[in-house]
Scaffold this motif. Sequence first.
Motif, PDB file in Angstrom:
ATOM      1  N   ALA A 133       0.832  -1.208   0.000  1.00  0.00           N
ATOM      2  CA  ALA A 133       0.000   0.000   0.000  1.00  0.00           C
ATOM      3  C   ALA A 133       0.865   1.255   0.000  1.00  0.00           C
ATOM      4  N   ASP A 134       1.937   1.259   0.783  1.00  0.00           N
ATOM      5  CA  ASP A 134       2.839   2.409   0.812  1.00  0.00           C
ATOM      6  C   ASP A 134       3.466   2.641  -0.565  1.00  0.00           C
ATOM      7  N   ASP A 135       3.909   1.559  -1.217  1.00  0.00           N
ATOM      8  CA  ASP A 135       4.523   1.687  -2.541  1.00  0.00           C
ATOM      9  C   ASP A 135       3.515   2.212  -3.565  1.00  0.00           C
ATOM     10  N   PHE A 136       2.273   1.741  -3.489  1.00  0.00           N
ATOM     11  CA  PHE A 136       1.260   2.187  -4.441  1.00  0.00           C
ATOM     12  C   PHE A 136       0.930   3.662  -4.241  1.00  0.00           C
ATOM     13  N   GLU A 137       0.781   4.088  -3.006  1.00  0.00           N
ATOM     14  CA  GLU A 137       0.463   5.497  -2.750  1.00  0.00           C
ATOM     15  C   GLU A 137       1.613   6.405  -3.173  1.00  0.00           C
ATOM     16  N   LYS A 138       2.844   5.927  -3.008  1.00  0.00           N
ATOM     17  CA  LYS A 138       3.980   6.713  -3.501  1.00  0.00           C
ATOM     18  C   LYS A 138       3.933   6.840  -5.014  1.00  0.00           C
ATOM     19  N   ALA A 139       3.536   5.760  -5.710  1.00  0.00           N
ATOM     20  CA  ALA A 139       3.431   5.811  -7.172  1.00  0.00           C
ATOM     21  C   ALA A 139       2.338   6.778  -7.606  1.00  0.00           C
ATOM     22  N   VAL A 140       1.218   6.805  -6.881  1.00  0.00           N
ATOM     23  CA  VAL A 140       0.129   7.721  -7.210  1.00  0.00           C
ATOM     24  C   VAL A 140       0.562   9.167  -7.015  1.00  0.00           C
ATOM     25  N   GLN A 141       1.356   9.436  -5.994  1.00  0.00           N
ATOM     26  CA  GLN A 141       1.798  10.790  -5.682  1.00  0.00           C
ATOM     27  C   GLN A 141       3.054  11.212  -6.440  1.00  0.00           C
ATOM     28  N   SER A 142       3.582  10.317  -7.274  1.00  0.00           N
ATOM     29  CA  SER A 142       4.867  10.591  -7.923  1.00  0.00           C
ATOM     30  C   SER A 142       4.755  11.545  -9.104  1.00  0.00           C
ATOM     31  N   GLY A 143       3.537  11.854  -9.564  1.00  0.00           N
ATOM     32  CA  GLY A 143       3.367  12.724 -10.718  1.00  0.00           C
ATOM     33  C   GLY A 143       3.030  11.978 -11.983  1.00  0.00           C
ATOM     34  N   ARG A 144       3.113  10.655 -11.959  1.00  0.00           N
ATOM     35  CA  ARG A 144       2.726   9.854 -13.123  1.00  0.00           C
ATOM     36  C   ARG A 144       1.205   9.869 -13.268  1.00  0.00           C
ATOM     37  N   SER A 145       0.741   9.617 -14.485  1.00  0.00           N
ATOM     38  CA  SER A 145      -0.701   9.565 -14.709  1.00  0.00           C
ATOM     39  C   SER A 145      -1.264   8.320 -14.033  1.00  0.00           C
ATOM     40  N   LEU A 146      -2.531   8.415 -13.644  1.00  0.00           N
ATOM     41  CA  LEU A 146      -3.178   7.282 -13.002  1.00  0.00           C
ATOM     42  C   LEU A 146      -3.301   6.101 -13.956  1.00  0.00           C
ATOM     43  N   GLU A 147      -3.428   6.388 -15.258  1.00  0.00           N
ATOM     44  CA  GLU A 147      -3.465   5.296 -16.237  1.00  0.00           C
ATOM     45  C   GLU A 147      -2.155   4.515 -16.235  1.00  0.00           C
ATOM     46  N   ASP A 148      -1.040   5.231 -16.111  1.00  0.00           N
ATOM     47  CA  ASP A 148       0.259   4.546 -16.064  1.00  0.00           C
ATOM     48  C   ASP A 148       0.378   3.693 -14.809  1.00  0.00           C
ATOM     49  N   VAL A 149      -0.085   4.240 -13.683  1.00  0.00           N
ATOM     50  CA  VAL A 149      -0.032   3.488 -12.430  1.00  0.00           C
ATOM     51  C   VAL A 149      -0.903   2.244 -12.517  1.00  0.00           C
ATOM     52  N   ALA A 150      -2.112   2.398 -13.096  1.00  0.00           N
ATOM     53  CA  ALA A 150      -3.012   1.254 -13.238  1.00  0.00           C
ATOM     54  C   ALA A 150      -2.447   0.231 -14.217  1.00  0.00           C
ATOM     55  N   ALA A 151      -1.831   0.715 -15.312  1.00  0.00           N
ATOM     56  CA  ALA A 151      -1.245  -0.213 -16.282  1.00  0.00           C
ATOM     57  C   ALA A 151      -0.100  -1.004 -15.670  1.00  0.00           C
ATOM     58  N   GLN A 152       0.695  -0.348 -14.831  1.00  0.00           N
ATOM     59  CA  GLN A 152       1.785  -1.054 -14.166  1.00  0.00           C
ATOM     60  C   GLN A 152       1.256  -2.106 -13.204  1.00  0.00           C
ATOM     61  N   ALA A 153       0.109  -1.830 -12.562  1.00  0.00           N
ATOM     62  CA  ALA A 153      -0.471  -2.788 -11.632  1.00  0.00           C
ATOM     63  C   ALA A 153      -1.039  -4.006 -12.336  1.00  0.00           C
ATOM     64  N   GLY A 154      -1.423  -3.862 -13.629  1.00  0.00           N
ATOM     65  CA  GLY A 154      -1.979  -4.984 -14.365  1.00  0.00           C
ATOM     66  C   GLY A 154      -3.498  -4.984 -14.336  1.00  0.00           C
ATOM     67  N   PRO A 155      -4.115  -5.856 -15.142  1.00  0.00           N
ATOM     68  CA  PRO A 155      -5.588  -5.873 -15.224  1.00  0.00           C
ATOM     69  C   PRO A 155      -6.263  -6.415 -13.981  1.00  0.00           C
ATOM     70  N   ASN A 156      -5.589  -7.249 -13.227  1.00  0.00           N
ATOM     71  CA  ASN A 156      -6.192  -7.849 -12.023  1.00  0.00           C
ATOM     72  C   ASN A 156      -5.179  -7.836 -10.887  1.00  0.00           C
ATOM     73  N   PRO A 157      -4.937  -6.674 -10.283  1.00  0.00           N
ATOM     74  CA  PRO A 157      -3.911  -6.590  -9.228  1.00  0.00           C
ATOM     75  C   PRO A 157      -4.281  -7.416  -8.013  1.00  0.00           C
ATOM     76  N   GLU A 158      -3.259  -7.876  -7.324  1.00  0.00           N
ATOM     77  CA  GLU A 158      -3.485  -8.648  -6.107  1.00  0.00           C
ATOM     78  C   GLU A 158      -3.934  -7.755  -4.956  1.00  0.00           C
ATOM     79  N   HIS A 159      -3.341  -6.572  -4.859  1.00  0.00           N
ATOM     80  CA  HIS A 159      -3.648  -5.672  -3.748  1.00  0.00           C
ATOM     81  C   HIS A 159      -4.925  -4.902  -4.020  1.00  0.00           C
TER      82      HIS A 159
END
Length: 250
Positions: free
Chosen positions: A55-81
């Motif tokens: 959760a900490d790593d994901f929130e850092k990725a969201v706050q990093s300035g990247r687009s949410l689409e990029d963050v979601a694409a990196q997580a994959g279509p069916n993320p575990e978390h």
Amino acid sequence: MTPPADASMLNPVELFLTADWVVKSVMIGLALASLWSWTIIIDKGVRFARLNRQADDFEKAVQSGRSLEDVAAQAGPNPEHALPRMLVIALSDWREARQRGALNEHQGELLMTRIDRAMDSLVAREGQRIESGLGVLSIVATASPFIGLFGTVWGIMNAFDRIAAAGNTNLTTVAPAIAEALFATAIGLGAAIPAYIAYNKFSIDAGKFTGRLESFADDLQAAVARRLGAPSSPPPPPAPPSGLNLNRSL
């Protein structure tokens, strides 16, 4: 002078071997319950540590300035978390609704209702998943002392029978019999205390994690609601100084 009690008779193994079959059954059951609870304690400790780290790593990725689409694409279509899974669901519903054309007020309300239900369902399922096993800890914590006490009462009854049969009340006769009876209570407390502490700790951790999911779900829904009330092609708003920036690319 009364001779001292035989130290070997106070050995836990000797106490178990010389115990009545009822007391032995109580001891074995409590030992298995303790082993089961420790398995759950270790498993929950590892799981909560991993979930919070992800959760900490994901929130850092969201706050990093990247687009949410990029963050979601990196997580994959069916993320575990659960957190990236929420983001994937919200983006998917938003894109699906926008592909049908401009959204009127009624369609926007339907979209918000669908996202809200999806978020609530995901949070509820995740809460049930992280709380699984806590019921076992609760049962072990509450029942073990009483089961051990039952073994002690039964053992003391047998101890009195032995003392009466021996016709002797010196320390050599009394100490091993009473120690054998009290050993069951000691095992019960040894099983109950760690289970009680772990149950309370993991219940608090589960509540905090569920609150974290609910807060993120609220942020996602607020971002979607703001987009529904904005022009079709609004300029991206500036990133806030702190907190989750969920406005960039919905």
